[in-house]
Motif scaffolding. Structure first.
Motif, PDB file in Angstrom:
ATOM      1  N   VAL A 129      14.361  -3.116  61.105  1.00 46.96           N
ATOM      2  CA  VAL A 129      15.580  -3.611  61.746  1.00 46.96           C
ATOM      3  C   VAL A 129      16.311  -4.519  60.767  1.00 46.96           C
ATOM      4  O   VAL A 129      15.708  -5.422  60.172  1.00 46.96           O
ATOM      5  CB  VAL A 129      15.257  -4.377  63.044  1.00 46.96           C
ATOM      6  CG1 VAL A 129      16.533  -4.910  63.691  1.00 46.96           C
ATOM      7  CG2 VAL A 129      14.493  -3.475  64.018  1.00 46.96           C
ATOM      8  N   ARG A 182       9.642   1.035  62.765  1.00 44.92           N
ATOM      9  CA  ARG A 182      11.068   0.801  62.567  1.00 44.92           C
ATOM     10  C   ARG A 182      11.315  -0.436  61.705  1.00 44.92           C
ATOM     11  O   ARG A 182      10.604  -1.431  61.801  1.00 44.92           O
ATOM     12  CB  ARG A 182      11.780   0.639  63.904  1.00 44.92           C
ATOM     13  CG  ARG A 182      11.672   1.833  64.839  1.00 44.92           C
ATOM     14  CD  ARG A 182      12.505   1.630  66.081  1.00 44.92           C
ATOM     15  NE  ARG A 182      12.157   0.365  66.745  1.00 44.92           N
ATOM     16  CZ  ARG A 182      12.941  -0.240  67.625  1.00 44.92           C
ATOM     17  NH1 ARG A 182      14.117   0.288  67.939  1.00 44.92           N
ATOM     18  NH2 ARG A 182      12.563  -1.378  68.191  1.00 44.92           N
ATOM     19  N   THR A 223      18.980   0.091  62.601  1.00 46.93           N
ATOM     20  CA  THR A 223      17.566   0.410  62.812  1.00 46.93           C
ATOM     21  C   THR A 223      17.218   1.699  62.068  1.00 46.93           C
ATOM     22  O   THR A 223      17.914   2.713  62.214  1.00 46.93           O
ATOM     23  CB  THR A 223      17.256   0.594  64.313  1.00 46.93           C
ATOM     24  OG1 THR A 223      17.680  -0.571  65.027  1.00 46.93           O
ATOM     25  CG2 THR A 223      15.764   0.791  64.534  1.00 46.93           C
TER      26      THR A 223
END
Length: 477
Positions: free
Chosen positions: A289, A287, A320
């Motif tokens: 962010v 991910r 995200t």
């Protein structure tokens, strides 16, 4: 010449015209002995009355600097002496139209359609300080005298505008940037190495030109904000303002390997919004962010009240993007109107726990800033210092404590936690200008980054008013 009136030419929004050197400033309270360096603030400061409608973006850049050492402070201010500034000073009048007026394309003054005003922000790359403006090349500013060294084109390789908010990675020594124009459906993206060579420079197509004021980097990726504040010539042909927010278009976030090209771009879509400024971005597994101040809409072309429609400043949001699943999510962190987002710059691209933002007065016709908010993103809480009755300010920056563990820059072999973990990231101060509308006086305030709500440790009185401006920087001694 007709004198053009504007709210941004009156009171403390208006320019100052002298350049001062004041060696010893009055201090109320006590400047911490471990605060050593220079606070810098850039902003618009019109040299001459405008030729048409004046926009806040138009004024010539002026740098205001407060140098701090051993509990004492000095002040200096200088215009950024761009080519356009010099041509207008020689002519003794304004030669170029501004952001709110059509440019003189048929007979541009000195062959320049636009004047690079270098009035927006700073980038410190190694020992070189740049004054930036997103419509053209950066200008190098020499410290401590604030003299303009000149325009920077990286040995002739820079052939496109350069963002006002380049990102400097303290670990790799790279300066990452992009550039856009409002009439070309693409951006150019580049990386300047620690040797100051522009050694990666690629073109990235867009489906429509957009205003793209900021972007973000992580350790391995760059994030572009292709948001629905679009520029369309067909609007101009209909007699409309060509730059407009399109609420039915999605917000597109492009994620690219730092030294990638257009073929490697991953696009993610979320509901329409606009982002002027980001705090930072970082990676967590697959991910990415992004922490940013999000607005539901914007309009920079109208009168002050129309520019915000009561939505002065964005609000803190977390975005995200999962590179493994393709999922994109967004969540609001806070409801306070806050923008001019800042972190400890040494953590750019790595996970940060803390961030600072300027608090905007809700619903005001002018972008008044009445306080500073210090966020703890990990714990989901914040601390606020309100400047006081009839006191307004601007962007506040983090200044690390000299000699502290957090003040040591990381080498490429070190992890972020090695020198700036949770126990040291807030080891320092928050610094910025505040102006008293009642007395007409300006000062620089120093807050403890761990307890901004307790108020100033020191108030450094300026020898003159410092006009409201744009972005700031802290350069350690």
């Amino acid at each position: 010449m007709q004198i053009v009136t504007s709210a941004y030419l009156a009171g403390n929004w208006g320019p100052v015209h002298d350049e001062l050197d004041v060696p010893d400033l009055q201090v109320i309270g006590e400047i911490p002995k471990d605060l050593r360096g220079t606070f810098l603030r850039n902003g618009p400061n019109a040299q001459f009355a405008p030729t048409g409608r004046y926009h806040f973006f138009d004024g010539d850049g002026m740098v205001h600097a407060v140098r701090v050492e051993d509990g004492r402070a000095s002040y200096r201010n200088r215009w950024v002496r761009t080519k356009g500034f010099a041509f207008e000073r020689e002519a003794d009048r304004a030669l170029w139209t501004g952001f709110a007026e059509p440019p003189n394309v048929a007979e541009p003054p000195h062959g320049m359609i636009y004047k690079n005003v270098a009035n927006t922000a700073f980038a410190l790359h190694g020992s070189r300080l740049h004054a930036t403006w997103e419509g053209g090349a950066p200008h190098e500013i020499r410290l401590p005298d604030l003299e303009t060294v000149g325009q920077v084109d990286f040995d002739g390789r820079l052939d496109y505008p350069f963002t006002a908010h380049p990102k400097v990675d303290e670990v790799t020594g790279e300066m990452v940037f992009f550039g856009y124009t409002l009439w070309m459906p693409y951006i150019k993206y580049g990386v300047v190495g620690p040797d100051r060579r522009l050694d990666h420079y690629v073109q990235i197509p867009l489906d429509v030109p957009v205003m793209m004021h900021d972007f973000a980097v992580t350790e391995h990726y760059t994030i572009f904000l292709h948001l629905p504040y679009t520029f369309r010539l067909e609007r101009m042909e209909r007699g409309e303002v060509p730059l407009a927010f399109e609420p039915d278009r999605p917000s597109r976030f492009g994620i690219l390997p730092r030294r990638g090209d257009a073929s490697q771009m991953r696009w993610f879509e979320l509901p329409a919004c606009f982002i002027f400024h980001v705090w930072n971005a970082y990676e967590e597994g697959s991910r990415v962010v992004l922490l940013a101040s999000r607005l539901a809409h914007t309009d920079v072309m109208g009168a002050p009240s129309a520019q915000t429609k009561g939505d002065n400043g964005g609000r803190a949001w977390r975005f995200t993007f999962d590179l493994a699943t393709g999922e994109a999510k967004e969540e609001q962190i806070d409801d306070v109107h806050a923008d001019f987002t800042r972190i400890d710059d040494r953590l750019t691209g790595r996970k940060n726990r803390f961030g600072t933002a300027a608090r905007f007065v809700k619903g005001s016709e002018m972008p008044w800033i009445d306080g500073v908010v210090r966020y703890d993103f990990d714990k989901g809480r914040s601390d606020t210092h309100v400047f006081g009755k009839n006191r307004f300010g601007g962007e506040m920056v983090f200044a690390p404590r000299a000699g502290g563990l957090g003040a040591q820059l990381r080498s490429p072999e070190q992890s972020p936690q090695a020198s700036t973990g949770a126990t040291t990231e807030d080891d320092g101060y928050v610094v910025g200008f505040v102006h008293d509308e009642g007395t007409g006086e300006s000062e620089m305030i120093v807050l403890d980054a761990r307890e901004v709500g307790r108020g100033p440790l020191a108030r450094v009185r300026m020898p003159r008013r410092v006009p409201y401006g744009f972005h700031a920087a802290w350069v350690p001694a």
